[in-house]
Scaffold this motif. Sequence first.
Motif, PDB file in Angstrom:
ATOM      1  N   UNK B 123      71.920   1.728 -10.042  1.00  0.00           N
ATOM      2  CA  UNK B 123      71.213   3.220 -10.274  1.00  0.00           C
ATOM      3  C   UNK B 123      72.321   3.960 -10.638  1.00  0.00           C
ATOM      4  N   UNK B 124      73.373   4.253  -9.633  1.00  0.00           N
ATOM      5  CA  UNK B 124      74.506   4.993  -9.737  1.00  0.00           C
ATOM      6  C   UNK B 124      75.252   4.976 -11.431  1.00  0.00           C
ATOM      7  N   UNK B 146      81.095   3.343 -26.732  1.00  0.00           N
ATOM      8  CA  UNK B 146      80.869   2.015 -26.662  1.00  0.00           C
ATOM      9  C   UNK B 146      81.399   1.212 -25.432  1.00  0.00           C
ATOM     10  N   UNK B 147      82.641   1.706 -25.230  1.00  0.00           N
ATOM     11  CA  UNK B 147      83.150   1.303 -23.973  1.00  0.00           C
ATOM     12  C   UNK B 147      82.529   1.703 -22.987  1.00  0.00           C
ATOM     13  N   UNK B 148      81.785   2.816 -22.862  1.00  0.00           N
ATOM     14  CA  UNK B 148      81.187   3.411 -21.608  1.00  0.00           C
ATOM     15  C   UNK B 148      79.666   2.408 -21.338  1.00  0.00           C
ATOM     16  N   UNK B 149      79.208   2.458 -22.716  1.00  0.00           N
ATOM     17  CA  UNK B 149      78.293   1.591 -22.356  1.00  0.00           C
ATOM     18  C   UNK B 149      78.033   0.116 -22.341  1.00  0.00           C
ATOM     19  N   UNK B 150      79.382  -0.446 -22.392  1.00  0.00           N
ATOM     20  CA  UNK B 150      79.204  -2.081 -22.229  1.00  0.00           C
ATOM     21  C   UNK B 150      78.921  -1.859 -20.578  1.00  0.00           C
ATOM     22  N   UNK B 155      75.614  -3.560 -14.930  1.00  0.00           N
ATOM     23  CA  UNK B 155      74.602  -2.897 -14.302  1.00  0.00           C
ATOM     24  C   UNK B 155      73.250  -4.103 -14.202  1.00  0.00           C
ATOM     25  N   UNK B 156      73.137  -4.742 -15.335  1.00  0.00           N
ATOM     26  CA  UNK B 156      72.120  -5.813 -15.457  1.00  0.00           C
ATOM     27  C   UNK B 156      72.399  -6.815 -14.342  1.00  0.00           C
TER      28      UNK B 156
END
Lengths: 329, 208
Positions: B123-124, B146-150, B155-156
């Motif tokens: 969640x964090x 994009x790096x961040x969102x990888x 998380x999954x």
Amino acid sequence: MRRDQPTHLPQSCITPEPVYRRRRELLQLLGLGAAALAAGCGSEAAAPQAAAPEAKLPDKSLAVASHVDDANGEAQTTYADATHYNNFYEFGTNKSDPAAHSARFVAHPWSVEIAGLAEKTGRFTLEDILKGQALEERVYRMRCVEAWSMVIPWAGFPLADLLKRFKPLASAKYVAFTTVERPAQMPGLAYPILDWPYREGLRIDEAMHSLTLLAVGMYGRELPNQNGAPLRLVVPWKYGFKGIKSIVKIEFVERQPRTTWNLMAADEYGFYANVNPAVDHPRWSQKTERRIAGTGFNLFGNRIETLPFNGYAEQVAHLYAGMDLRKNF
Amino acid sequence: MLFRDRIAATKPLVFALCLLPFAHLVWDAMHGTLGPDPVAQLEHRSGDWALRLLLATLAITPLRKLTGWHKLIRFRRMLGLFAFFYVSVHLLIYLFVDLGGYWADIFEQIAKKPYITVGFAAWLLLIPLALTSTQAMMRRLGRNWQRLHRVAYLIALLGVLHYFWLVKADHREPALYLCTWIVLMLARLRVRSRPADEPRRVAARLKI
């Protein structure tokens, strides 16, 4: 708690409201069926609408000789909830599976094998076992290891009464129980989730304790299939998984028997499994529990503190005097 | 015309679909039809949808490659934000409905119970992703976005572990989620190994 002076109550005082409601629903269904017949469309094909796919709940009222509330007058779980929220992995691992998948289970006739270190052993029918045994109603708290709990009026008799009839030998230090294993009637057995058949055990003094009950009914009726028909164990100061269901074998043994959940994960499920808020399950806390009582509207305020020995410390703590309960969890 | 294109027209529909499980949950809670343990039902169902939406978000890129329907990417942010929404609902239910008066216990649980630890971590980690999901933030962060969102893959995985570790014995369902995650991860690796498919160029062409 007044074990020695049971209060005598008429049946109607202890049958909770949902039971009545259910009976009314049943009557309504019967009424609908009759109406359908009268209208000339009551064919077999139309009937299944009324017949629920799940196991029919027993409606036979059990005669109980006495009634004791061993749950401090706490609100009882409704009959509908206690029969539709069950852990009985032989019928599936979801809480709703036992109610949904136990219709094919045949609980009568039934027999139990008494074996091991006793003067008298052999196979006994349920009728033999119940012969001359007055049934008591006892309201107990039931605390699941998953941190939820119920309050259930059981009908049964002290396990000690039965065990004494077989005259256990002095060498009998433990009692081992086995659940029936019928793959054709218990769809959950198709998966090797646990090491079937389900087995449980008690130390002989625990088994002989007056709170330890062999139940044949609940809520004034015979046990439904999903609750362990026709004969199950109820040990109110221990986590629910100790309460083995649909018992087919009781054996007097000298050494601590292997038990199913303990075999599955010894660090998570101890042999003793006494309810203990001070000893957490490795994966979740045991300090509090969610009480399942009342209706679905009741979303808030269900969490209560878990008591040592599930509130039965006064009666049973002496059994464990001098034992490290952190080690013997 | 009300909508810019077909995708824009489909978005409200996808939005409504994503909201449906939540509406169903609220409906059941209000009508007392959540069964014997309503709190567990709220937790399980919100958690299930959080996981499904997390994985659905991750499935967008491989699906684009597979189908060649590049416009799918325009649903990704919505799915991701709904995943964040369901994880948050899940956490709030645990905190205020389940723990209730004992809500302060959550700190001890986070510290001591691995399944709570990974769930809370998931969640964090979702918070910065949700905060940087706007077009303005995408532009500002450029390549770093994009790096961040990888982190979404991590998380999954944390979400799947959270489910895996709370199950007592029957791991079939969490295993299904884990398999899905592994398949998506493999698909991702395959996608990345093909330089011709540069996602950013595609994104630029689609003006997102």
